[in-house]
Design a protein around this motif. Structure first.
Motif, PDB file in Angstrom:
ATOM      1  N   VAL A 145      -4.279  11.557   6.996  1.00 39.28           N
ATOM      2  CA  VAL A 145      -4.765  10.373   7.448  1.00 39.28           C
ATOM      3  C   VAL A 145      -4.895   9.245   6.358  1.00 39.28           C
ATOM      4  O   VAL A 145      -5.272   9.518   5.395  1.00 39.28           O
ATOM      5  CB  VAL A 145      -6.042  10.671   8.117  1.00 39.28           C
ATOM      6  CG1 VAL A 145      -6.588   9.311   8.843  1.00 39.28           C
ATOM      7  CG2 VAL A 145      -6.022  11.649   9.122  1.00 39.28           C
ATOM      8  N   SER A 146      -4.141   8.087   6.699  1.00 32.45           N
ATOM      9  CA  SER A 146      -4.053   7.304   5.799  1.00 32.45           C
ATOM     10  C   SER A 146      -5.213   6.168   5.848  1.00 32.45           C
ATOM     11  O   SER A 146      -5.776   6.084   6.585  1.00 32.45           O
ATOM     12  CB  SER A 146      -2.776   6.282   5.937  1.00 32.45           C
ATOM     13  OG  SER A 146      -3.004   5.666   6.941  1.00 32.45           O
ATOM     14  N   PRO A 183      -2.757   2.353  -2.488  1.00 36.19           N
ATOM     15  CA  PRO A 183      -2.190   1.750  -1.302  1.00 36.19           C
ATOM     16  C   PRO A 183      -2.571   2.313   0.311  1.00 36.19           C
ATOM     17  O   PRO A 183      -3.171   3.317   0.224  1.00 36.19           O
ATOM     18  CB  PRO A 183      -0.619   2.106  -1.579  1.00 36.19           C
ATOM     19  CG  PRO A 183      -0.505   2.575  -2.822  1.00 36.19           C
ATOM     20  CD  PRO A 183      -2.099   2.824  -3.452  1.00 36.19           C
ATOM     21  N   GLU A 184      -2.367   1.398   1.082  1.00 39.51           N
ATOM     22  CA  GLU A 184      -3.058   1.879   2.351  1.00 39.51           C
ATOM     23  C   GLU A 184      -2.366   2.865   3.080  1.00 39.51           C
ATOM     24  O   GLU A 184      -2.986   3.665   3.876  1.00 39.51           O
ATOM     25  CB  GLU A 184      -2.750   0.482   3.352  1.00 39.51           C
ATOM     26  CG  GLU A 184      -3.821  -0.565   3.147  1.00 39.51           C
ATOM     27  CD  GLU A 184      -4.104  -1.455   4.469  1.00 39.51           C
ATOM     28  OE1 GLU A 184      -4.924  -2.127   4.528  1.00 39.51           O
ATOM     29  OE2 GLU A 184      -3.188  -1.039   5.532  1.00 39.51           O
ATOM     30  N   SER A 185      -1.378   3.177   2.558  1.00 37.94           N
ATOM     31  CA  SER A 185      -0.586   4.338   3.234  1.00 37.94           C
ATOM     32  C   SER A 185      -1.044   5.653   2.516  1.00 37.94           C
ATOM     33  O   SER A 185      -0.679   6.829   2.934  1.00 37.94           O
ATOM     34  CB  SER A 185       1.049   4.051   3.127  1.00 37.94           C
ATOM     35  OG  SER A 185       1.212   3.867   1.609  1.00 37.94           O
ATOM     36  N   CYS A 186      -1.887   5.431   1.488  1.00 37.57           N
ATOM     37  CA  CYS A 186      -2.120   6.545   0.786  1.00 37.57           C
ATOM     38  C   CYS A 186      -3.229   7.693   1.594  1.00 37.57           C
ATOM     39  O   CYS A 186      -4.278   6.793   2.449  1.00 37.57           O
ATOM     40  CB  CYS A 186      -2.915   6.318  -0.325  1.00 37.57           C
ATOM     41  SG  CYS A 186      -2.211   7.122  -1.884  1.00 37.57           S
ATOM     42  N   PRO A 187      -3.059   8.847   1.750  1.00 34.92           N
ATOM     43  CA  PRO A 187      -4.039   9.463   2.649  1.00 34.92           C
ATOM     44  C   PRO A 187      -5.497   9.722   1.912  1.00 34.92           C
ATOM     45  O   PRO A 187      -5.594   9.546   0.783  1.00 34.92           O
ATOM     46  CB  PRO A 187      -3.402  11.045   2.304  1.00 34.92           C
ATOM     47  CG  PRO A 187      -2.178  10.939   2.054  1.00 34.92           C
ATOM     48  CD  PRO A 187      -2.086   9.690   1.062  1.00 34.92           C
ATOM     49  N   ILE A 188      -6.441   9.648   2.676  1.00 28.80           N
ATOM     50  CA  ILE A 188      -7.827   9.648   2.064  1.00 28.80           C
ATOM     51  C   ILE A 188      -8.036  11.148   2.314  1.00 28.80           C
ATOM     52  O   ILE A 188      -7.716  12.172   2.464  1.00 28.80           O
ATOM     53  CB  ILE A 188      -8.968   8.858   3.099  1.00 28.80           C
ATOM     54  CG1 ILE A 188      -8.580   9.382   4.576  1.00 28.80           C
ATOM     55  CG2 ILE A 188      -8.628   7.454   2.977  1.00 28.80           C
ATOM     56  CD1 ILE A 188      -9.819   9.600   5.366  1.00 28.80           C
TER      57      ILE A 188
END
Lengths: 584, 321
Positions: free
Chosen positions: A517-518, A547-552
């Motif tokens: 999930v990003s 970056p926002e697309s990075c998974p949390i």
């Protein structure tokens, strides 16, 4: 209060409502009309808050001013397995201080996975004159000093249950703080305490409480003292032994055996740490009356287990280690026809190879032999679709099915296929299934089955399973009664989550860790769904530095009517409409 | 498992209604259950990506995520589905995404761990690898309470000696219970029973304590580094929120600042007897066996490591009669 000419007087309605205990029914009553709503809220005595952050104490107190019993839950379930970092939250202090002034007649507090301090315990002991029940299940943050305050001040205490809490052990003297004229104990569970408690104080306490029905001792109480205690409390219904080991001595044995025989009401046994098998026959006299037996700390081998269990014809619940082996489960299936619940724990969870001959066959046997079996927790190392299908057909009355195949991604050992169809059979046949935990090699297909069939499912635990967002989508769109969903290490990302955002407001909570999930999706979810708290838990540091697309790392989403909380530690962020709130 | 959503518009609703028995996802018009319309979606959600069928391509910008822990982000290709693996058992390599909980030389079950979870780069092994542990955190799902009891009753060859040690020491030591998740014996040496060894860590000046898994470390250096990372994060965040001056380390820390005391803090631990000791003096194995909890103490308070410290609950334990 305005009253219709034809309606009953308030007092009559109140009396009628007093027979209605279930929350669901009471909620329904309160929606009939305004006057029923008011009468109901003044007469509600028990409140259960499944997520302490879903509502504020003020709101609860405002709606229900005359509550006598409160049950609260804090951390998510996966906190039990160390997946929730220390300091995440679940603090009960605001609740205790609010209730201390608002509910002077409060009698019962039950907490699960919450952090409670000694100060709160002291406040409880001094604020509620009629306090009767304190249950702390998997809690932490307090010490024996807090317990001393409870002992000293709660004159009407009936129940003190420390569950599996983590207690700072400062002194065993706290037990002596119960005054000499205190005699009302009914249930005492101190099994989790690591250090010794004052044994003489314990003995005297047990001796002067004639209504004592449940006594769960901690490991530090030696076996040779157990007989003494039992003789003082022959009325016990539930007993947890301390360490069950001692040098084998005939006098100790006969004392023990005699003491057990004297306990005619004993229905539940637990404890049994460090078992010396020679002492097991001491409990034989009471086996036939036992309904519940927890041997999950007892490292006894299969032959002794079989001897013991075969005498417990009325057993309804058994918790045991996998030392019981398939053979022992066969014996269980043959002897214990009233069995409702079985839990088999692994004796060597980290070993690479099986250390005992316990396989899927044991579970199949029990499912065949025990017609009332409805709740299963089973750890094993191999499983097959065929076995699962057999179990499903045997036991359509199953309501809780939790299978843990120890090695992630393990396929059907006979066909090497995923276990999709096996679990599919479980959800298809067991129409009342409320809780399910999956394991083994699973594709998106199993989620299709679950979404299609598991209509009564309330809690689902998923680990190392699935292939794509379609899997998550099946769950969220198909399981109509889903309340709690916890997922770890699955390739589920943003799509299904965002597409099913509304579903999340119908559930208590969603946990996703080590998925895909990003951060961007979390922000979007938080912005769009003001009725949810979207918590990002990430010990690497603030997610907006990447970056926002990075998974949390970890995501915990829950519905709430009281907005973002303010007691979060530095590694938790709530995604909210107002970005300024994000770092609070 | 079919189900290709026709045409992009509209989101799929959650809750009842939209799933049919053949598990296709139907599009839902905005009136039904407006969740997220395509106009509202951010760049993360491309309209065409709502087609969740087979062979879906992610298309979401993957970006070069620099993550500290293991490979992440850069390798998203397609979301692989069962169709890519007609026979799961036939796959050759146990690839990077396969679970780490078995050793690399594991048995036949490795065959099965194909690439089914290739979509997840944050798989268990990357987490575990980053932790330096060969076990996955929190797996198998057994409570710490139970795990400790298990370790302390290990059926290892040394069990009898071990159990008798427990019996003997019961009079002078606490019986092993839950406490602070301590393991009495380091079964790790046998390579058999490994359990998480979470102990509490408190740092002077920071109200919220943390927990660290000692079993994922093999030496003092990595432990110190981990603690510095842990508390550097908390302290920087708390500093930025409160905007106050704190007497803490906020700058980048080289590995042994905690161990050599040059940061103004020292790392100490409470052992089984309740005494506070300086970390680093004894061999690692001995340390693991006796540590109950850790405290990062201001150096000014650690002189000679006086037995009585400013703990909120004192350091001494009263023996009951």
């Amino acid at each position: 209060m305005p009253r219709m000419g034809y309606s009953f007087p308030e007092e009559v309605l109140e009396h009628v409502f007093s027979f209605i205990q279930s929350d669901e029914d009471r909620n329904a009553i309160s929606e009939v009309c305004r006057s029923w709503h008011d009468i109901e809220r003044w007469s509600r005595r028990r409140v259960f808050v499944g997520n302490c952050y879903a509502i504020s104490p003020t709101m609860v107190i405002r709606r229900f001013p005359e509550v006598r019993s409160v049950k609260l839950k804090g951390k998510p379930h996966f906190a039990d397995f160390n997946l929730v970092p220390e300091g995440w939250g679940g603090y009960v202090a605001p609740w205790i201080s609010a209730m201390a002034s608002a509910y002077p007649w409060l009698e019962e507090i039950r907490l699960k996975r919450m952090v409670i301090t000694d100060e709160s315990l002291e406040l409880i002991s001094k604020s509620f004159k009629n306090f009767k029940v304190l249950v702390l299940s998997s809690c932490e943050g307090f010490s024996t000093d807090g317990l001393a305050a409870i002992a000293a001040n709660c004159r009407n205490l009936r129940e003190l249950d420390l569950g599996e809490s983590e207690v700072e052990d400062l002194s065993g003297h706290w037990l002596s703080r119960f005054p000499d004229n205190y005699t009302s104990m009914v249930s005492l569970n101190i099994a989790c305490l690591g250090w010794e408690v004052s044994f003489s104080a314990l003995e005297r306490l047990v001796g002067r409480c004639p209504n004592l029905r449940t006594l769960r001792l901690n490991r530090a109480v030696p076996l040779d003292k157990l007989a003494n205690l039992l003789c003082r409390a022959p009325q016990l219904v539930e007993l947890g032994t301390g360490a069950y080991s001692s040098e084998l001595r005939p006098d100790v044995f006969s004392n023990l055996s005699g003491a057990f025989s004297g306990c005619k009401e004993l229905k539940s046994l637990s404890g049994f740490w460090d078992v010396v098998p020679g002492y097991l026959p001491a409990v034989y006299p009471i086996c036939s009356k036992l309904k519940s037996l927890n041997l999950s700390y007892a490292t006894i081998q299969s032959p002794e287990l079989i001897k013991l269990v075969s005498q417990c014809q009325n057993l309804q619940r058994l918790w045991v280690l996998d030392y019981i082996e398939d053979a022992g489960l066969d014996a269980l299936a043959a002897s214990c026809k009233d069995l409702r619940e079985l839990r088999v724990f692994p004796s060597d969870p980290f070993g690479q190879e099986p250390n005992v001959p316990l396989t899927e066959q044991g579970l199949v046997s029990v499912s065949e032999g025990c017609p009332k079996l409805q709740s299963v927790l089973y750890f094993c190392r191999q499983m097959s679709n065929a076995a699962l299908m057999t179990i499903a057909r045997n036991r359509p009355n199953m309501t809780r099915f939790r299978l843990c195949i120890i090695e992630p991604h393990t396929p059907d050992y006979l066909t090497l296929q995923p276990l999709d169809v096996g679990f599919g059979a479980i959800v298809e046949h067991c129409k009342d299934l409320r809780r399910l935990s999956l394991s083994g090699l699973l594709t998106d297909r199993v989620f299709e089955y679950i979404g299609t069939h598991a209509k009564k499912l309330e809690m689902l635990s998923v680990a190392f399973a699935g292939e794509s967002d379609l899997g998550l989508h099946h769950i969220l769109s198909g399981c109509d009664n889903l309340r709690k969903l916890e997922i770890r290490d699955c390739p589920f990302g943003d799509k299904a989550l965002l597409a099913n955002a509304a579903k999340l407001e119908t559930m208590r909570s969603l946990w996703m860790s080590s998925c895909s999930v990003s951060f961007g999706a979390c922000k979007l979810l938080g912005q769009k769904m003001p009725g949810l708290n979207v918590e990002v838990i990430d010990e690497r540091g603030p997610p907006d530095l990447r970056p926002e697309s990075c998974p949390i790392d970890k995501l915990y989403v829950y519905r709430t009517v009281s907005g973002p909380r303010f007691d979060m530690p530095g590694f938790v962020w709530t995604m909210a409409e107002n970005p300024a709130l994000r770092l609070s | 498992m079919q189900g290709v959503v026709g045409g992009g518009a509209g989101a799929v609703s959650g809750g009842g209604g939209s799933s049919t028995s053949d598990a296709s996802m139907s599009t839902v018009s905005k009136e039904d259950n407006p969740v997220l319309s395509s106009e509202d979606s951010s760049s993360c959600l491309d309209e065409s990506e709502l087609e969740l069928g087979l062979g879906l391509s992610l298309g979401v910008g993957v970006g070069a995520c620099k993550a500290q822990q293991g490979p992440r982000g850069g390798q998203y290709a397609r979301i692989l589905t069962a169709k890519d693996f007609p026979y799961v058992g036939s796959s050759t390599s146990a690839s990077v995404s396969s679970s780490s909980s078995s050793s690399s030389s594991s048995s036949s079950s490795s065959l099965s761990r194909a690439n089914v979870t290739a979509g997840t780069k944050r798989s268990a092994d990357s987490v575990a690898a980053a932790n330096g542990a060969s076990q996955v955190v929190g797996w198998p799902p057994i409570r710490a309470y139970r795990m400790n009891s298990l370790v302390n009753q290990a059926k290892l060859p040394a069990t009898e000696v071990f159990n008798s040690l427990i019996v003997k020491s019961r009079n002078s030591n606490p019986a092993v219970g839950k406490g602070t998740s301590n393991a009495c014996v380091n079964a790790n040496e046998k390579g058999q029973l490994r359990s998480s060894l979470f102990v509490k860590v408190n740092m002077d000046g920071i109200p919220i304590g943390r927990k660290v898994d000692l079993s994922s470390h093999r030496c003092y250096e990595t432990l110190a580094q981990k603690l510095e990372d842990m508390f550097a994060t908390s302290s920087t965040i708390m500093n930025s929120i409160r905007g106050e001056e704190h007497d803490m380390m906020v700058d980048a820390i080289t590995p042994s600042k905690l161990l050599d005391g040059s940061s103004g803090f020292v790392l100490t631990y409470e052992d089984k007897e309740g005494d506070w000791m300086l970390v680093g003096d004894v061999p690692w194995g001995m340390f693991i066996n006796s540590v109950r909890r850790l405290r990062i103490m201001r150096a000014s308070e650690a002189n000679g490591l006086a037995p009585r410290l400013e703990e909120s609950n004192g350091g001494q334990r009263n023996k009951p009669i």
